[in-house]
Scaffold this motif. Sequence first.
Motif, PDB file in Angstrom:
ATOM      1  N   VAL A 175      40.691  33.094  34.069  1.00  0.00           N
ATOM      2  CA  VAL A 175      41.945  33.854  33.685  1.00  0.00           C
ATOM      3  C   VAL A 175      42.862  33.681  34.628  1.00  0.00           C
ATOM      4  N   ILE A 176      44.145  34.317  34.040  1.00  0.00           N
ATOM      5  CA  ILE A 176      45.266  34.337  34.934  1.00  0.00           C
ATOM      6  C   ILE A 176      45.846  35.770  34.898  1.00  0.00           C
ATOM      7  N   TYR A 177      46.099  36.354  35.699  1.00  0.00           N
ATOM      8  CA  TYR A 177      46.802  37.847  35.840  1.00  0.00           C
ATOM      9  C   TYR A 177      47.920  37.988  36.670  1.00  0.00           C
ATOM     10  N   ASP A 178      48.698  38.943  36.536  1.00  0.00           N
ATOM     11  CA  ASP A 178      49.790  39.170  37.032  1.00  0.00           C
ATOM     12  C   ASP A 178      49.765  39.786  38.444  1.00  0.00           C
ATOM     13  N   GLU A 179      48.830  40.755  38.875  1.00  0.00           N
ATOM     14  CA  GLU A 179      48.614  41.074  40.045  1.00  0.00           C
ATOM     15  C   GLU A 179      47.466  41.995  40.098  1.00  0.00           C
ATOM     16  N   VAL A 180      46.968  42.265  41.455  1.00  0.00           N
ATOM     17  CA  VAL A 180      45.824  42.887  41.924  1.00  0.00           C
ATOM     18  C   VAL A 180      46.393  44.169  42.314  1.00  0.00           C
ATOM     19  N   THR A 181      45.807  45.235  41.884  1.00  0.00           N
ATOM     20  CA  THR A 181      46.055  46.778  42.325  1.00  0.00           C
ATOM     21  C   THR A 181      45.084  47.456  42.727  1.00  0.00           C
ATOM     22  N   ARG A 182      45.351  48.223  43.617  1.00  0.00           N
ATOM     23  CA  ARG A 182      44.450  49.091  44.294  1.00  0.00           C
ATOM     24  C   ARG A 182      44.400  50.533  43.940  1.00  0.00           C
ATOM     25  N   GLY A 183      43.164  51.198  43.804  1.00  0.00           N
ATOM     26  CA  GLY A 183      43.321  52.529  43.327  1.00  0.00           C
ATOM     27  C   GLY A 183      42.216  53.272  44.212  1.00  0.00           C
ATOM     28  N   ASP A 184      41.779  54.430  43.758  1.00  0.00           N
ATOM     29  CA  ASP A 184      40.719  55.295  44.078  1.00  0.00           C
ATOM     30  C   ASP A 184      39.381  54.607  43.912  1.00  0.00           C
ATOM     31  N   GLY A 185      39.221  53.721  42.723  1.00  0.00           N
ATOM     32  CA  GLY A 185      37.890  53.132  42.516  1.00  0.00           C
ATOM     33  C   GLY A 185      37.951  51.784  42.941  1.00  0.00           C
ATOM     34  N   GLY A 186      38.680  51.333  43.825  1.00  0.00           N
ATOM     35  CA  GLY A 186      38.965  49.848  44.661  1.00  0.00           C
ATOM     36  C   GLY A 186      40.006  49.046  43.701  1.00  0.00           C
ATOM     37  N   THR A 187      39.692  47.589  44.096  1.00  0.00           N
ATOM     38  CA  THR A 187      40.756  46.959  43.538  1.00  0.00           C
ATOM     39  C   THR A 187      40.562  46.407  41.999  1.00  0.00           C
ATOM     40  N   HIS A 188      41.606  46.283  41.072  1.00  0.00           N
ATOM     41  CA  HIS A 188      41.404  46.204  39.717  1.00  0.00           C
ATOM     42  C   HIS A 188      42.395  44.998  39.262  1.00  0.00           C
ATOM     43  N   ILE A 189      42.116  44.332  38.209  1.00  0.00           N
ATOM     44  CA  ILE A 189      43.212  43.563  37.588  1.00  0.00           C
ATOM     45  C   ILE A 189      43.474  44.199  36.173  1.00  0.00           C
ATOM     46  N   ARG A 190      44.507  44.334  35.628  1.00  0.00           N
ATOM     47  CA  ARG A 190      44.789  45.298  34.474  1.00  0.00           C
ATOM     48  C   ARG A 190      45.146  44.356  33.413  1.00  0.00           C
ATOM     49  N   ASN A 191      46.214  43.341  33.837  1.00  0.00           N
ATOM     50  CA  ASN A 191      46.753  42.582  32.724  1.00  0.00           C
ATOM     51  C   ASN A 191      46.299  41.002  32.980  1.00  0.00           C
ATOM     52  N   PHE A 192      45.585  40.511  32.162  1.00  0.00           N
ATOM     53  CA  PHE A 192      45.240  39.149  32.371  1.00  0.00           C
ATOM     54  C   PHE A 192      44.760  38.195  31.079  1.00  0.00           C
ATOM     55  N   THR A 193      44.960  37.376  30.931  1.00  0.00           N
ATOM     56  CA  THR A 193      44.695  36.335  30.000  1.00  0.00           C
ATOM     57  C   THR A 193      43.546  35.375  30.169  1.00  0.00           C
ATOM     58  N   VAL A 194      42.776  35.186  29.310  1.00  0.00           N
ATOM     59  CA  VAL A 194      41.844  33.808  29.325  1.00  0.00           C
ATOM     60  C   VAL A 194      42.495  32.612  29.081  1.00  0.00           C
ATOM     61  N   VAL A 195      42.139  31.832  29.822  1.00  0.00           N
ATOM     62  CA  VAL A 195      42.925  30.612  29.464  1.00  0.00           C
ATOM     63  C   VAL A 195      41.888  29.394  29.799  1.00  0.00           C
ATOM     64  N   GLY A 196      42.297  28.098  29.206  1.00  0.00           N
ATOM     65  CA  GLY A 196      41.405  26.853  29.484  1.00  0.00           C
ATOM     66  C   GLY A 196      41.513  26.079  30.560  1.00  0.00           C
ATOM     67  N   PRO A 197      40.822  25.333  30.931  1.00  0.00           N
ATOM     68  CA  PRO A 197      41.180  24.466  32.198  1.00  0.00           C
ATOM     69  C   PRO A 197      42.240  23.425  32.362  1.00  0.00           C
ATOM     70  N   LEU A 198      42.515  22.841  31.200  1.00  0.00           N
ATOM     71  CA  LEU A 198      43.485  21.787  31.306  1.00  0.00           C
ATOM     72  C   LEU A 198      44.854  22.235  32.002  1.00  0.00           C
ATOM     73  N   SER A 199      45.467  23.285  31.330  1.00  0.00           N
ATOM     74  CA  SER A 199      46.588  23.615  31.975  1.00  0.00           C
ATOM     75  C   SER A 199      46.674  24.077  33.480  1.00  0.00           C
ATOM     76  N   LEU A 200      45.755  24.517  33.763  1.00  0.00           N
ATOM     77  CA  LEU A 200      45.444  24.686  35.214  1.00  0.00           C
ATOM     78  C   LEU A 200      45.067  23.170  36.163  1.00  0.00           C
ATOM     79  N   LEU A 201      44.476  22.273  35.570  1.00  0.00           N
ATOM     80  CA  LEU A 201      44.209  21.114  36.007  1.00  0.00           C
ATOM     81  C   LEU A 201      45.822  20.254  36.112  1.00  0.00           C
ATOM     82  N   LEU A 202      46.508  20.503  35.121  1.00  0.00           N
ATOM     83  CA  LEU A 202      47.783  20.173  35.142  1.00  0.00           C
ATOM     84  C   LEU A 202      48.953  20.582  36.184  1.00  0.00           C
ATOM     85  N   LEU A 203      48.731  21.784  36.549  1.00  0.00           N
ATOM     86  CA  LEU A 203      49.510  22.787  37.384  1.00  0.00           C
ATOM     87  C   LEU A 203      49.060  22.657  38.929  1.00  0.00           C
ATOM     88  N   ALA A 204      47.649  22.642  38.926  1.00  0.00           N
ATOM     89  CA  ALA A 204      47.322  22.733  40.328  1.00  0.00           C
ATOM     90  C   ALA A 204      47.867  21.913  41.560  1.00  0.00           C
TER      91      ALA A 204
END
Length: 290
Positions: A175-204
Amino acid sequence: MNCLEPALTIACAADYKDPFTLPISLDEKKRANARRLELASIYGGYSDQLAVVAAYDCWRNAKERGQAARFCSDYYVSPGTMNMLHGMRKHLQGELIRNGVVPQDVSRCSTNAHDPGIIRAVLVATVYPNVGKFLPPKNGKRGVIQTTDGAKVRLHPHSLNFRLSTKRSEDCPLVIYDEVTRGDGGTHIRNFTVVGPLSLLLLATEIAVAPANDDVDGYDDTDSDAEDGIEIDDDEYNGKKLMSAPDNSVIVVMDRWLLFRSSAIDVAQIYCLRERLSAAILFRVSNSSV
């Protein structure tokens, strides 16, 4: 990448807020979530960001038919937020034109506006290295996201991916996400997208190759350090020997934390694609008016 339209929407929503409203009653919440999933499916699903893109596209089409209010009611979307995003998009597009980033006629800048694969790849380029790996539920607990620094972060209940699940322990969506936020229940990721490995391998930043042997068969074990038992040999001779047979099974190590099993021929092609992509990006940045 010729996907200006969705890029404008994602950028403005990230700077302002997403347009979905949160009903109070449980039944209404279920209906609202189903509507968001329906919108996200237009761009392949499993994406908070692309659900917003689909919502804006559908809202604009409904607005042209004089049915914007009905769309907002049916899909639990805020009319005020949509109008604000509409104005922000126009302003941002005008600034891009004024600064020569895009031409006056922007129609040819969105030929890939409805290609989910390209849009997700652009998202990866935008938020990298905010990359995570979904770890499946254990002991009755919900799955979590493991980030590049090894931290384990919860999924926010407001994310349409909150119920993301996988039945097999070796299936760990990226997954890729915009930011990690902290609240009363701990840290969360709210907005994220499931992605495949190829784009990550090309941009790593860095990819390395290690021999695939019995010592790393458990490389996908989420409870251990993924790099345990892997020694990346930078020796040029050993590297050439490893890659000499196209069918050799190898482990690709991305940025020294994320591992993929592959074949030598596939890795060689990825290296070539990385070089071509870097050259294309450099050319485009150096010649923005082309």
